[in-house]
Design a protein around this motif. Structure first.
Motif, mmCIF file in Angstrom:
data_model
loop_
_atom_site.group_PDB
_atom_site.id
_atom_site.type_symbol
_atom_site.label_atom_id
_atom_site.label_comp_id
_atom_site.label_asym_id
_atom_site.label_seq_id
_atom_site.Cartn_x
_atom_site.Cartn_y
_atom_site.Cartn_z
ATOM 1 N N ILE A 291 5.106 -2.389 11.383
ATOM 2 C CA ILE A 291 4.003 -2.815 10.517
ATOM 3 C C ILE A 291 4.472 -3.527 9.258
ATOM 4 N N GLY A 292 5.745 -3.390 8.883
ATOM 5 C CA GLY A 292 6.210 -4.031 7.657
ATOM 6 C C GLY A 292 7.520 -3.430 7.193
ATOM 7 N N ALA A 293 7.667 -3.352 5.866
ATOM 8 C CA ALA A 293 8.900 -2.843 5.275
ATOM 9 C C ALA A 293 8.578 -2.008 4.039
ATOM 10 N N ALA A 294 9.431 -1.022 3.785
ATOM 11 C CA ALA A 294 9.293 -0.217 2.570
ATOM 12 C C ALA A 294 9.670 -1.072 1.372
ATOM 13 N N THR A 295 8.956 -0.913 0.271
ATOM 14 C CA THR A 295 9.289 -1.671 -0.937
ATOM 15 C C THR A 295 9.989 -0.820 -1.981
ATOM 16 N N ALA A 296 10.120 0.476 -1.692
ATOM 17 C CA ALA A 296 10.775 1.380 -2.634
ATOM 18 C C ALA A 296 11.437 2.514 -1.860
ATOM 19 N N ALA A 297 12.485 3.045 -2.436
ATOM 20 C CA ALA A 297 13.166 4.184 -1.822
ATOM 21 C C ALA A 297 12.276 5.421 -1.916
ATOM 22 N N ARG A 298 12.384 6.272 -0.908
ATOM 23 C CA ARG A 298 11.673 7.550 -0.899
ATOM 24 C C ARG A 298 12.633 8.611 -0.380
ATOM 25 N N VAL A 299 12.505 9.836 -0.905
ATOM 26 C CA VAL A 299 13.338 10.931 -0.438
ATOM 27 C C VAL A 299 12.653 11.581 0.763
ATOM 28 N N ALA A 300 13.402 12.368 1.513
ATOM 29 C CA ALA A 300 12.919 12.958 2.750
ATOM 30 C C ALA A 300 11.659 13.802 2.555
ATOM 31 N N GLY A 301 11.518 14.462 1.431
ATOM 32 C CA GLY A 301 10.369 15.331 1.198
ATOM 33 C C GLY A 301 9.097 14.617 0.794
ATOM 34 N N ASP A 302 9.165 13.317 0.473
ATOM 35 C CA ASP A 302 7.969 12.577 0.062
ATOM 36 C C ASP A 302 6.977 12.468 1.217
ATOM 37 N N THR A 303 5.697 12.552 0.890
ATOM 38 C CA THR A 303 4.646 12.459 1.913
ATOM 39 C C THR A 303 3.988 11.083 1.954
ATOM 40 N N THR A 304 4.299 10.225 0.987
ATOM 41 C CA THR A 304 3.801 8.851 0.996
ATOM 42 C C THR A 304 4.961 7.900 0.745
ATOM 43 N N PHE B 104 0.831 -1.201 0.000
ATOM 44 C CA PHE B 104 0.000 0.000 0.000
ATOM 45 C C PHE B 104 0.863 1.248 0.000
ATOM 46 N N ASP B 105 0.374 2.313 -0.637
ATOM 47 C CA ASP B 105 0.959 3.640 -0.484
ATOM 48 C C ASP B 105 0.316 4.249 0.758
ATOM 49 N N LEU B 106 1.164 4.588 1.742
ATOM 50 C CA LEU B 106 0.674 5.109 3.014
ATOM 51 C C LEU B 106 1.349 6.439 3.336
ATOM 52 N N PRO B 107 0.701 7.264 4.145
ATOM 53 C CA PRO B 107 1.306 8.550 4.512
ATOM 54 C C PRO B 107 2.564 8.331 5.344
ATOM 55 N N LYS B 108 3.639 9.023 4.974
ATOM 56 C CA LYS B 108 4.917 8.841 5.674
ATOM 57 C C LYS B 108 5.374 10.125 6.328
ATOM 58 N N THR B 109 6.231 9.969 7.299
ATOM 59 C CA THR B 109 6.849 11.104 7.963
ATOM 60 C C THR B 109 7.781 11.806 6.979
ATOM 61 N N THR B 110 7.604 13.115 6.796
ATOM 62 C CA THR B 110 8.549 13.853 5.963
ATOM 63 C C THR B 110 9.822 14.072 6.778
ATOM 64 N N GLY B 111 10.907 14.293 6.079
ATOM 65 C CA GLY B 111 12.189 14.469 6.751
ATOM 66 C C GLY B 111 12.953 13.160 6.886
ATOM 67 N N GLN B 112 12.361 12.058 6.457
ATOM 68 C CA GLN B 112 13.024 10.763 6.485
ATOM 69 C C GLN B 112 13.158 10.232 5.065
ATOM 70 N N ALA B 113 14.359 9.847 4.706
ATOM 71 C CA ALA B 113 14.570 9.137 3.454
ATOM 72 C C ALA B 113 14.452 7.638 3.752
ATOM 73 N N TRP B 114 13.831 6.897 2.847
ATOM 74 C CA TRP B 114 13.676 5.456 3.006
ATOM 75 C C TRP B 114 14.464 4.734 1.932
ATOM 76 N N ASN C 23 0.871 10.587 15.329
ATOM 77 C CA ASN C 23 0.816 11.456 14.156
ATOM 78 C C ASN C 23 0.111 10.829 12.961
ATOM 79 N N SER C 24 -0.320 9.575 13.088
ATOM 80 C CA SER C 24 -0.988 8.830 12.008
ATOM 81 C C SER C 24 -0.140 8.803 10.739
ATOM 82 N N LEU C 25 1.145 8.444 10.919
ATOM 83 C CA LEU C 25 2.097 8.382 9.814
ATOM 84 C C LEU C 25 2.982 7.143 9.952
ATOM 85 N N VAL C 26 3.510 6.687 8.822
ATOM 86 C CA VAL C 26 4.503 5.617 8.823
ATOM 87 C C VAL C 26 5.875 6.260 8.969
ATOM 88 N N THR C 27 6.716 5.633 9.772
ATOM 89 C CA THR C 27 8.024 6.180 10.093
ATOM 90 C C THR C 27 9.066 5.060 10.146
#
Length: 111
Positions: A88-101, A53-63, A75-79
């Motif tokens: 809850i699981g694992a990221a399946t793709a890299a995300r930059v710090a500014g991404d919101t999902t 799933f695409d879920l809301p993520k904490t900004t300021g964190q790169a994945w 905060n109702s966010l994935v971190t």
């Protein structure tokens, strides 16, 4: 199949702890899932416990792909921050710090 078998558990019906919309991530006790249809607080709602799933993520964190991710119920966010949060699981793709999902693999494990 055992006579006491009920269902596979990919989806589970719980009482909504608040008004929820389809696609909302939610933690109900120790069960984390993604809401499958809109529900009012106290109504039965079906949660998907497994899947990607695409879920809301904490900004300021790169994945990075494969990093463990946690639900921050405050905060109702994935971190990626473990302390005080629920795995809850694992990221399946890299995300930059500014991404919101972020794209998250839910494995359905109760932790």
């Amino acid at each position: 199949m055992a006579k006491n078998y009920l269902q596979a558990g990919e989806f589970v019906t719980v009482l909504a702890p608040a008004a929820l919309a389809s696609g909302d991530p939610v933690l109900v006790g120790a069960i984390f899932g993604v809401v499958q249809f809109d529900a009012d607080s106290g109504d039965e709602v079906e949660l998907a416990r497994r899947g990607i799933f695409d879920l809301p993520k904490t900004t300021g964190q790169a994945w990075t792909a494969g990093v463990k991710v946690y639900w921050d119920a405050t905060n109702s966010l994935v971190t990626t921050t473990a302390s005080g949060n629920t795995l809850i699981g694992a990221a399946t793709a890299a995300r930059v710090a500014g991404d919101t999902t972020g794209t998250v693999l839910l494995d359905g494990t109760i932790r």
